[in-house]
Design a protein around this motif. Sequence first.
Motif, mmCIF file in Angstrom:
data_model
loop_
_atom_site.group_PDB
_atom_site.id
_atom_site.type_symbol
_atom_site.label_atom_id
_atom_site.label_comp_id
_atom_site.label_asym_id
_atom_site.label_seq_id
_atom_site.Cartn_x
_atom_site.Cartn_y
_atom_site.Cartn_z
ATOM 1 N N ILE A 19 0.764 -1.223 0.006
ATOM 2 C CA ILE A 19 -0.223 0.101 -0.144
ATOM 3 C C ILE A 19 0.848 1.274 -0.022
ATOM 4 C CG2 ILE A 19 -1.625 1.334 1.438
ATOM 5 C CD1 ILE A 19 -3.104 -1.174 2.332
ATOM 6 N N SER A 56 -0.802 6.697 3.046
ATOM 7 C CA SER A 56 -0.976 5.076 3.055
ATOM 8 C C SER A 56 -1.289 4.560 4.551
ATOM 9 C CB SER A 56 0.340 4.601 2.843
ATOM 10 O OG SER A 56 1.342 4.755 3.594
ATOM 11 N N SER A 60 -3.936 1.863 5.022
ATOM 12 C CA SER A 60 -3.599 0.814 5.706
ATOM 13 C C SER A 60 -4.772 0.268 6.681
ATOM 14 C CB SER A 60 -2.449 0.815 6.319
ATOM 15 O OG SER A 60 -1.534 0.798 4.855
#
Length: 102
Positions: A19, A56, A60
């Motif tokens: 990711i 990210s 996540s």
Amino acid sequence: MTAAKTNATIRYSVMRLGIFVGSFVVVAALVQFGIVPKGLGASNFVWVLLLSLVVSAPLSFVLLRKQRDEMSAQLAPKVDQAKAKLDARLESNRTQEDGAVQ
């Protein structure tokens, strides 16, 4: 335990890294096309890196909830076992000290 659950930590870490890399590529493309402003001077790489981290992290958190729960379920018994061993060792030391004082 199944083979899929034995490596939950590795799977979660790889997916989290994926990711981040995907976010880095997208942010770098947005900076290259001028949609997101470039950093000052030579700080462009650092700017893209930090912006990728910011993007990210929440992705996540939301997308990897299932994997994080699996990893937690895998690690919790090991942590409890380590705590129990530590508590037993501390209690053993405490009783030795009590015996020495009397």
